[in-house]
Motif scaffolding. Structure first.
Motif, mmCIF file in Angstrom:
data_model
loop_
_atom_site.group_PDB
_atom_site.id
_atom_site.type_symbol
_atom_site.label_atom_id
_atom_site.label_comp_id
_atom_site.label_asym_id
_atom_site.label_seq_id
_atom_site.Cartn_x
_atom_site.Cartn_y
_atom_site.Cartn_z
ATOM 1 N N GLN A 122 -20.846 -7.735 -15.747
ATOM 2 C CA GLN A 122 -21.747 -8.190 -16.802
ATOM 3 C C GLN A 122 -22.131 -7.060 -17.751
ATOM 4 N N VAL A 123 -22.446 -5.902 -17.188
ATOM 5 C CA VAL A 123 -22.851 -4.769 -18.021
ATOM 6 C C VAL A 123 -21.673 -4.269 -18.854
ATOM 7 N N LEU A 180 -29.642 -9.936 -14.963
ATOM 8 C CA LEU A 180 -28.251 -9.884 -14.517
ATOM 9 C C LEU A 180 -28.153 -9.970 -12.999
ATOM 10 N N ARG A 197 -25.395 1.407 -22.331
ATOM 11 C CA ARG A 197 -26.625 0.666 -22.613
ATOM 12 C C ARG A 197 -27.452 0.398 -21.351
ATOM 13 N N TRP A 218 -17.743 -12.847 -26.574
ATOM 14 C CA TRP A 218 -18.057 -11.905 -27.652
ATOM 15 C C TRP A 218 -16.917 -11.797 -28.654
ATOM 16 N N THR A 275 -34.653 -5.687 -18.349
ATOM 17 C CA THR A 275 -33.739 -6.798 -18.607
ATOM 18 C C THR A 275 -32.552 -6.804 -17.645
ATOM 19 N N ASP A 333 -20.837 -6.724 -21.698
ATOM 20 C CA ASP A 333 -21.929 -7.050 -22.609
ATOM 21 C C ASP A 333 -21.649 -6.497 -24.007
ATOM 22 N N ARG A 334 -21.774 -7.344 -25.015
ATOM 23 C CA ARG A 334 -21.528 -6.964 -26.413
ATOM 24 C C ARG A 334 -20.164 -6.298 -26.578
ATOM 25 N N SER A 337 -19.670 -0.284 -23.141
ATOM 26 C CA SER A 337 -21.025 -0.845 -23.133
ATOM 27 C C SER A 337 -21.872 -0.332 -21.977
ATOM 28 N N ILE A 397 -16.978 -13.284 -20.310
ATOM 29 C CA ILE A 397 -18.021 -12.696 -21.157
ATOM 30 C C ILE A 397 -17.395 -12.014 -22.366
ATOM 31 N N ARG A 453 -31.562 -1.107 -20.360
ATOM 32 C CA ARG A 453 -31.859 -2.276 -19.529
ATOM 33 C C ARG A 453 -32.744 -1.907 -18.340
ATOM 34 N N TYR A 488 -15.783 -10.866 -16.271
ATOM 35 C CA TYR A 488 -15.580 -9.943 -17.397
ATOM 36 C C TYR A 488 -14.764 -10.635 -18.482
#
Length: 270
Positions: free
Chosen positions: A111-112, A101, A88, A18, A97, A115-116, A85, A14, A92, A11
């Motif tokens: 990861q989720v 992951l 979202r 960002w 998508t 993300d962004r 996030s 990632i 996925r 985490y």
């Protein structure tokens, strides 16, 4: 513990990626953070407009409502920054998508969630803390060590409760696939409700957010202790110290729901 450490490390990496991407365009980041600050502040402007016509709302003065608003807003901002996030995930699941992951040697939840990663969400936290600061400076509170401790406890525990709701809502999307609005009704809808005193809502609603979805532990119950106000539903005063326990329980249930949802995932078949 090893999986948890791996997840935290993933985490952090990632989210850091960002953040670096965001800060590469500092002017854009400043404008979006400011826009987020102003947009969330409009909720408090609406409260100010109400108090321009009334002296009290549900028996609560403006500084008392500001305490509820600031505490819930800052707590939700922490959860939105770290776990926002998660809404979202349904997209996925629908487009497949999420499969990308699953093949990585990193916990999918980390990861989720990262993300962004949107650093602009700091605007919501800042706005909530400013309103909370105004309330604490304006209110005539008889401060004790426990009341002082209750403020950070309320923010951290409330953030954990909202984060659990984000994860539980994402787990539900494994089944519903297009249920982000259902999730938002408990997260964004929940923080909007907590901005107002419990006395303006029907008792059945207050019971629901106390015993079913325990949003009352985010700010209502601890704030009643700080303000020395009667508790909703005549609940015992010791429940004001329950937010950490409730937060741990919510996170445990959300984690179990996430693992069950992930095990049920069968990809899109395409």
């Amino acid at each position: 513990m090893g999986n948890a450490a791996d997840g935290i490390r993933a985490y952090r990496l990632i989210a850091g990626m960002w953040i670096r991407s965001t800060l590469a365009y500092r002017a854009s980041f400043a404008m979006t953070a400011l826009a987020n600050f102003v947009a969330t502040g409009l909720d408090f402007v609406a409260i100010l407009l109400m108090f321009s016509h009334v002296d009290a709302l549900g028996g609560y003065s403006l500084p008392e409502v500001a305490l509820l608003y600031g505490a819930s807003g800052a707590a939700f901002g922490l959860a939105d920054l770290t776990m926002g996030s998660m809404d979202r995930l349904g997209r996925r699941v629908r487009d497949g998508t999420l499969d990308t992951l699953l093949v990585r040697p990193v916990p999918v939840l980390a990861q989720v969630a990262a993300d962004r990663f949107a650093l602009r969400r700091l605007g919501r936290i800042t706005q909530g803390l400013l309103v909370l600061g105004y309330a604490l400076l304006t209110l005539d509170i008889h401060w004790t060590p426990l009341r002082v401790l209750m403020i950070p406890l309320m923010l951290l525990s409330g953030g954990a409760i909202f984060a659990a709701l984000f994860v539980a809502g994402a787990a539900f999307q494994f089944v519903a696939q297009d249920a982000s609005e259902v999730q938002n009704s408990f997260t964004y809808g929940g923080v909007t409700m907590l901005q107002y005193p419990p006395t303006v809502f029907a008792k059945d609603m207050v019971r629901g957010v106390t015993f079913v979805v325990p949003l009352a532990f985010v700010n209502w119950l601890p704030a009643m202790y700080v303000l020395d106000r009667p508790y909703p539903l005549d609940l015992p005063t010791w429940l004001a110290f329950g937010p950490p326990v409730v937060a741990v329980g919510c996170c445990a249930l959300a984690g179990a729901a996430w693992r069950a949802g992930l095990r049920s995932y069968r990809s899109t078949g395409s």
